[in-house]
Design a protein around this motif. Structure first.
Motif, PDB file in Angstrom:
ATOM      1  N   ILE A 123      38.500  43.116  41.650  1.00 17.49           N
ATOM      2  CA  ILE A 123      38.962  42.932  40.269  1.00 17.49           C
ATOM      3  C   ILE A 123      40.182  42.024  40.224  1.00 17.49           C
ATOM      4  O   ILE A 123      40.286  41.130  39.369  1.00 17.49           O
ATOM      5  CB  ILE A 123      39.256  44.304  39.624  1.00 17.49           C
ATOM      6  CG1 ILE A 123      37.966  45.103  39.462  1.00 17.49           C
ATOM      7  CG2 ILE A 123      39.941  44.133  38.275  1.00 17.49           C
ATOM      8  CD1 ILE A 123      38.182  46.530  39.001  1.00 17.49           C
ATOM      9  N   SER A 124      41.131  42.242  41.129  1.00 20.99           N
ATOM     10  CA  SER A 124      42.319  41.394  41.147  1.00 20.99           C
ATOM     11  C   SER A 124      41.958  39.938  41.454  1.00 20.99           C
ATOM     12  O   SER A 124      42.563  39.016  40.908  1.00 20.99           O
ATOM     13  CB  SER A 124      43.325  41.913  42.183  1.00 20.99           C
ATOM     14  OG  SER A 124      42.789  41.866  43.499  1.00 20.99           O
ATOM     15  N   SER A 125      40.956  39.718  42.300  1.00 22.52           N
ATOM     16  CA  SER A 125      40.522  38.345  42.587  1.00 22.52           C
ATOM     17  C   SER A 125      39.968  37.684  41.334  1.00 22.52           C
ATOM     18  O   SER A 125      40.245  36.509  41.064  1.00 22.52           O
ATOM     19  CB  SER A 125      39.465  38.352  43.695  1.00 22.52           C
ATOM     20  OG  SER A 125      39.985  38.897  44.895  1.00 22.52           O
ATOM     21  N   PHE A 126      39.187  38.423  40.541  1.00 21.79           N
ATOM     22  CA  PHE A 126      38.675  37.882  39.283  1.00 21.79           C
ATOM     23  C   PHE A 126      39.819  37.539  38.331  1.00 21.79           C
ATOM     24  O   PHE A 126      39.792  36.504  37.649  1.00 21.79           O
ATOM     25  CB  PHE A 126      37.728  38.885  38.626  1.00 21.79           C
ATOM     26  CG  PHE A 126      36.325  38.838  39.143  1.00 21.79           C
ATOM     27  CD1 PHE A 126      35.529  37.728  38.912  1.00 21.79           C
ATOM     28  CD2 PHE A 126      35.801  39.900  39.856  1.00 21.79           C
ATOM     29  CE1 PHE A 126      34.224  37.683  39.392  1.00 21.79           C
ATOM     30  CE2 PHE A 126      34.506  39.860  40.343  1.00 21.79           C
ATOM     31  CZ  PHE A 126      33.717  38.751  40.108  1.00 21.79           C
ATOM     32  N   VAL A 127      40.840  38.408  38.274  1.00 20.80           N
ATOM     33  CA  VAL A 127      41.981  38.154  37.396  1.00 20.80           C
ATOM     34  C   VAL A 127      42.710  36.882  37.820  1.00 20.80           C
ATOM     35  O   VAL A 127      43.083  36.045  36.974  1.00 20.80           O
ATOM     36  CB  VAL A 127      42.934  39.368  37.398  1.00 20.80           C
ATOM     37  CG1 VAL A 127      44.208  39.052  36.607  1.00 20.80           C
ATOM     38  CG2 VAL A 127      42.244  40.586  36.795  1.00 20.80           C
ATOM     39  N   TYR A 128      42.920  36.707  39.116  1.00 18.86           N
ATOM     40  CA  TYR A 128      43.605  35.508  39.604  1.00 18.86           C
ATOM     41  C   TYR A 128      42.800  34.246  39.303  1.00 18.86           C
ATOM     42  O   TYR A 128      43.380  33.197  38.974  1.00 18.86           O
ATOM     43  CB  TYR A 128      43.843  35.614  41.111  1.00 18.86           C
ATOM     44  CG  TYR A 128      44.803  36.701  41.516  1.00 18.86           C
ATOM     45  CD1 TYR A 128      45.894  37.026  40.714  1.00 18.86           C
ATOM     46  CD2 TYR A 128      44.630  37.420  42.691  1.00 18.86           C
ATOM     47  CE1 TYR A 128      46.765  38.025  41.068  1.00 18.86           C
ATOM     48  CE2 TYR A 128      45.508  38.416  43.063  1.00 18.86           C
ATOM     49  CZ  TYR A 128      46.574  38.727  42.252  1.00 18.86           C
ATOM     50  OH  TYR A 128      47.442  39.721  42.610  1.00 18.86           O
ATOM     51  N   ILE A 129      41.482  34.328  39.408  1.00 18.46           N
ATOM     52  CA  ILE A 129      40.651  33.157  39.116  1.00 18.46           C
ATOM     53  C   ILE A 129      40.759  32.789  37.643  1.00 18.46           C
ATOM     54  O   ILE A 129      40.919  31.608  37.288  1.00 18.46           O
ATOM     55  CB  ILE A 129      39.187  33.435  39.510  1.00 18.46           C
ATOM     56  CG1 ILE A 129      39.052  33.479  41.035  1.00 18.46           C
ATOM     57  CG2 ILE A 129      38.262  32.368  38.945  1.00 18.46           C
ATOM     58  CD1 ILE A 129      37.652  33.811  41.514  1.00 18.46           C
ATOM     59  N   VAL A 130      40.685  33.799  36.758  1.00 24.25           N
ATOM     60  CA  VAL A 130      40.801  33.525  35.317  1.00 24.25           C
ATOM     61  C   VAL A 130      42.162  32.918  34.997  1.00 24.25           C
ATOM     62  O   VAL A 130      42.273  31.944  34.231  1.00 24.25           O
ATOM     63  CB  VAL A 130      40.560  34.811  34.511  1.00 24.25           C
ATOM     64  CG1 VAL A 130      40.852  34.581  33.024  1.00 24.25           C
ATOM     65  CG2 VAL A 130      39.128  35.300  34.696  1.00 24.25           C
ATOM     66  N   TYR A 131      43.211  33.473  35.595  1.00 27.69           N
ATOM     67  CA  TYR A 131      44.557  32.949  35.345  1.00 27.69           C
ATOM     68  C   TYR A 131      44.679  31.489  35.802  1.00 27.69           C
ATOM     69  O   TYR A 131      45.188  30.639  35.062  1.00 27.69           O
ATOM     70  CB  TYR A 131      45.594  33.817  36.056  1.00 27.69           C
ATOM     71  CG  TYR A 131      46.954  33.172  36.178  1.00 27.69           C
ATOM     72  CD1 TYR A 131      47.810  33.099  35.095  1.00 27.69           C
ATOM     73  CD2 TYR A 131      47.367  32.611  37.389  1.00 27.69           C
ATOM     74  CE1 TYR A 131      49.061  32.489  35.198  1.00 27.69           C
ATOM     75  CE2 TYR A 131      48.609  32.004  37.505  1.00 27.69           C
ATOM     76  CZ  TYR A 131      49.440  31.949  36.406  1.00 27.69           C
ATOM     77  OH  TYR A 131      50.674  31.336  36.505  1.00 27.69           O
ATOM     78  N   ASN A 132      44.220  31.201  36.991  1.00 29.39           N
ATOM     79  CA  ASN A 132      44.351  29.840  37.513  1.00 29.39           C
ATOM     80  C   ASN A 132      43.478  28.853  36.750  1.00 29.39           C
ATOM     81  O   ASN A 132      43.850  27.676  36.612  1.00 29.39           O
ATOM     82  CB  ASN A 132      44.001  29.826  39.006  1.00 29.39           C
ATOM     83  CG  ASN A 132      45.114  30.375  39.881  1.00 29.39           C
ATOM     84  OD1 ASN A 132      46.114  29.711  40.123  1.00 29.39           O
ATOM     85  ND2 ASN A 132      44.946  31.601  40.347  1.00 29.39           N
ATOM     86  N   ILE A 133      42.327  29.303  36.267  1.00 26.27           N
ATOM     87  CA  ILE A 133      41.518  28.415  35.424  1.00 26.27           C
ATOM     88  C   ILE A 133      42.265  28.088  34.137  1.00 26.27           C
ATOM     89  O   ILE A 133      42.288  26.929  33.691  1.00 26.27           O
ATOM     90  CB  ILE A 133      40.154  29.064  35.126  1.00 26.27           C
ATOM     91  CG1 ILE A 133      39.299  29.104  36.395  1.00 26.27           C
ATOM     92  CG2 ILE A 133      39.423  28.307  34.021  1.00 26.27           C
ATOM     93  CD1 ILE A 133      37.963  29.800  36.213  1.00 26.27           C
ATOM     94  N   GLN A 134      42.907  29.089  33.532  1.00 24.90           N
ATOM     95  CA  GLN A 134      43.669  28.839  32.310  1.00 24.90           C
ATOM     96  C   GLN A 134      44.818  27.868  32.561  1.00 24.90           C
ATOM     97  O   GLN A 134      45.077  26.968  31.746  1.00 24.90           O
ATOM     98  CB  GLN A 134      44.213  30.165  31.760  1.00 24.90           C
ATOM     99  CG  GLN A 134      43.148  31.111  31.237  1.00 24.90           C
ATOM    100  CD  GLN A 134      43.733  32.437  30.777  1.00 24.90           C
ATOM    101  OE1 GLN A 134      44.908  32.731  31.003  1.00 24.90           O
ATOM    102  NE2 GLN A 134      42.905  33.249  30.137  1.00 24.90           N
ATOM    103  N   ILE A 135      45.496  28.011  33.699  1.00 30.75           N
ATOM    104  CA  ILE A 135      46.620  27.122  33.999  1.00 30.75           C
ATOM    105  C   ILE A 135      46.139  25.701  34.292  1.00 30.75           C
ATOM    106  O   ILE A 135      46.776  24.716  33.897  1.00 30.75           O
ATOM    107  CB  ILE A 135      47.431  27.671  35.187  1.00 30.75           C
ATOM    108  CG1 ILE A 135      48.063  29.015  34.810  1.00 30.75           C
ATOM    109  CG2 ILE A 135      48.522  26.706  35.603  1.00 30.75           C
ATOM    110  CD1 ILE A 135      49.022  28.943  33.644  1.00 30.75           C
ATOM    111  N   ASN A 136      44.999  25.575  34.969  1.00 33.51           N
ATOM    112  CA  ASN A 136      44.485  24.242  35.257  1.00 33.51           C
ATOM    113  C   ASN A 136      43.968  23.551  34.002  1.00 33.51           C
ATOM    114  O   ASN A 136      44.089  22.332  33.867  1.00 33.51           O
ATOM    115  CB  ASN A 136      43.362  24.330  36.299  1.00 33.51           C
ATOM    116  CG  ASN A 136      43.878  24.404  37.723  1.00 33.51           C
ATOM    117  OD1 ASN A 136      44.127  23.382  38.363  1.00 33.51           O
ATOM    118  ND2 ASN A 136      44.073  25.613  38.221  1.00 33.51           N
ATOM    119  N   VAL A 137      43.399  24.321  33.077  1.00 32.04           N
ATOM    120  CA  VAL A 137      42.926  23.726  31.832  1.00 32.04           C
ATOM    121  C   VAL A 137      44.096  23.342  30.937  1.00 32.04           C
ATOM    122  O   VAL A 137      44.111  22.273  30.310  1.00 32.04           O
ATOM    123  CB  VAL A 137      41.970  24.696  31.113  1.00 32.04           C
ATOM    124  CG1 VAL A 137      41.628  24.169  29.711  1.00 32.04           C
ATOM    125  CG2 VAL A 137      40.696  24.884  31.926  1.00 32.04           C
TER     126      VAL A 137
END
Length: 341
Positions: free
Chosen positions: A231-245
């Motif tokens: 779950i934490s890995s999914f959260v980190y992926i969503v966060y980093n996608i938002q920052i990259n976008v």
């Protein structure tokens, strides 16, 4: 074992030998009716020294302790205002005379925090140490075993985070080269971590001794720990996608903190799982009830092996098939040639 029997000690930490350990929880043959009966002095005196020796020889416990320290350190950085510098920023905002909000742009400068950068660098090194300890914990396994794949992915992830932490001091603006590069590196690290999380579930399934109270159930701390890691890995992926976008969210998007909290909860459950495997929780109800001993229950099944699956090496699919060396009889063409001669 009955109440009058002695406890035999086996402190070997390998998964391959845990089924032969008479003190393992799934080999428990002594039953208790109440928690007070299980906590009598004769049981404490007989069991605690054995559990302590097993824990001291448990390589997984050492890796889990370092992992827990890493998770606690990340939470301190997130929520301690004196460490992350939010206290200084809030006091500066109160003393500021500007009332109109300033819209962030890609050219907005980033105020460096040397102390935080050093902390992130230090915890990145701790992350690499933790990855090495988890690899080292697989005693008796070949480094080419497929269950080692998630451990190597964990090393790659830790190396990526170390790389990004080395570039933190070079960040100058929200749209700067190093800032955007850090976002891409950490997104890659989060994706690698997700694959490693599923790999750990695969390794656990292939080597785990499943019996009463252990397996794919919520009362198993291993299951909850792996779930928290995923779950934490999914959260980190969503966060980093938002920052990259949208790089303008850097510094204001706090979604990663929720991932750090779940990450910490998972590290606690890894500790609980190691303590459970060392039989520290003999006094707790097994699967929600007393009066039953898992060591007296043997269910023969082919789907859930008792001691895991045999070793599978990474190079096995690349090996050529064994050639047939048995003598082959003469063919029709050979007989025709012999007849003509």
């Amino acid at each position: 074992m009955n109440a009058n029997s002695t406890i035999h000690e086996n402190t070997h930490g390998s998964h391959d030998h845990e089924a032969d350990d008479p003190t393992a929880p799934f080999n428990e043959v002594e039953t208790f009716n109440t928690i007070w009966e299980a906590l009598k002095w004769k049981h404490i005196r007989a069991r605690v020294p054995v559990c302590l020796r097993k824990t001291l020889h448990n390589r997984y416990m050492l890796g889990n302790i370092v992992y827990l320290g890493y998770a606690i350190g990340i939470l301190i950085i997130d929520f301690n205002p004196q460490v992350n510098g939010s206290a200084d920023r809030s006091s500066a905002d109160q003393n500021s005379t500007c009332t109109a909000p300033v819209m962030p742009t890609l050219d907005q400068p980033i105020t460096p925090n040397p102390f935080m950068n050093q902390l992130y660098l230090g915890f990145s090194v701790v992350h690499i140490v933790s990855a090495f300890l988890y690899w080292w914990a697989w005693a008796g396994r070949s480094w080419l075993d497929v269950i080692m794949i998630p451990e190597y992915l964990n090393h790659i992830e830790a190396g990526l985070y170390l790389w990004s932490s080395l570039w933190y001091p070079n960040e100058d603006t929200l749209g700067g080269y190093y800032t955007l590069a850090v976002h891409k590196i950490e997104l890659t690290a989060a994706i690698v971590e997700l694959f490693a999380s599923f790999g750990w579930i695969m390794s656990w399934y292939m080597t785990y001794t499943r019996t009463l109270g252990r397996g794919f159930t919520l009362n198993d701390p291993d299951f909850i720990a792996f779930s928290c890691t995923s779950i934490s890995s999914f959260v980190y992926i969503v966060y980093n996608i938002q920052i990259n976008v949208d790089p303008l969210q850097y510094g204001t998007n706090t979604l990663y903190m929720y991932g750090d909290i779940v990450y910490f909860v998972g590290s606690c459950y890894y500790i609980f799982a190691s303590l459970r495997d060392d039989n520290w929780f003999w006094f707790l109800p097994l699967s929600g009830q007393y009066g039953i001993a898992s060591g007296r229950i043997r269910v023969e099944t082919k789907d859930l092996p008792q001691i895991g699956r045999p070793v599978v090496l990474m190079i096995d699919p690349c090996r050529s098939r064994t050639r047939n060396t048995e003598p082959v009889g003469p063919t029709v063409i050979d007989l025709a040639i012999i007849t003509s001669l």
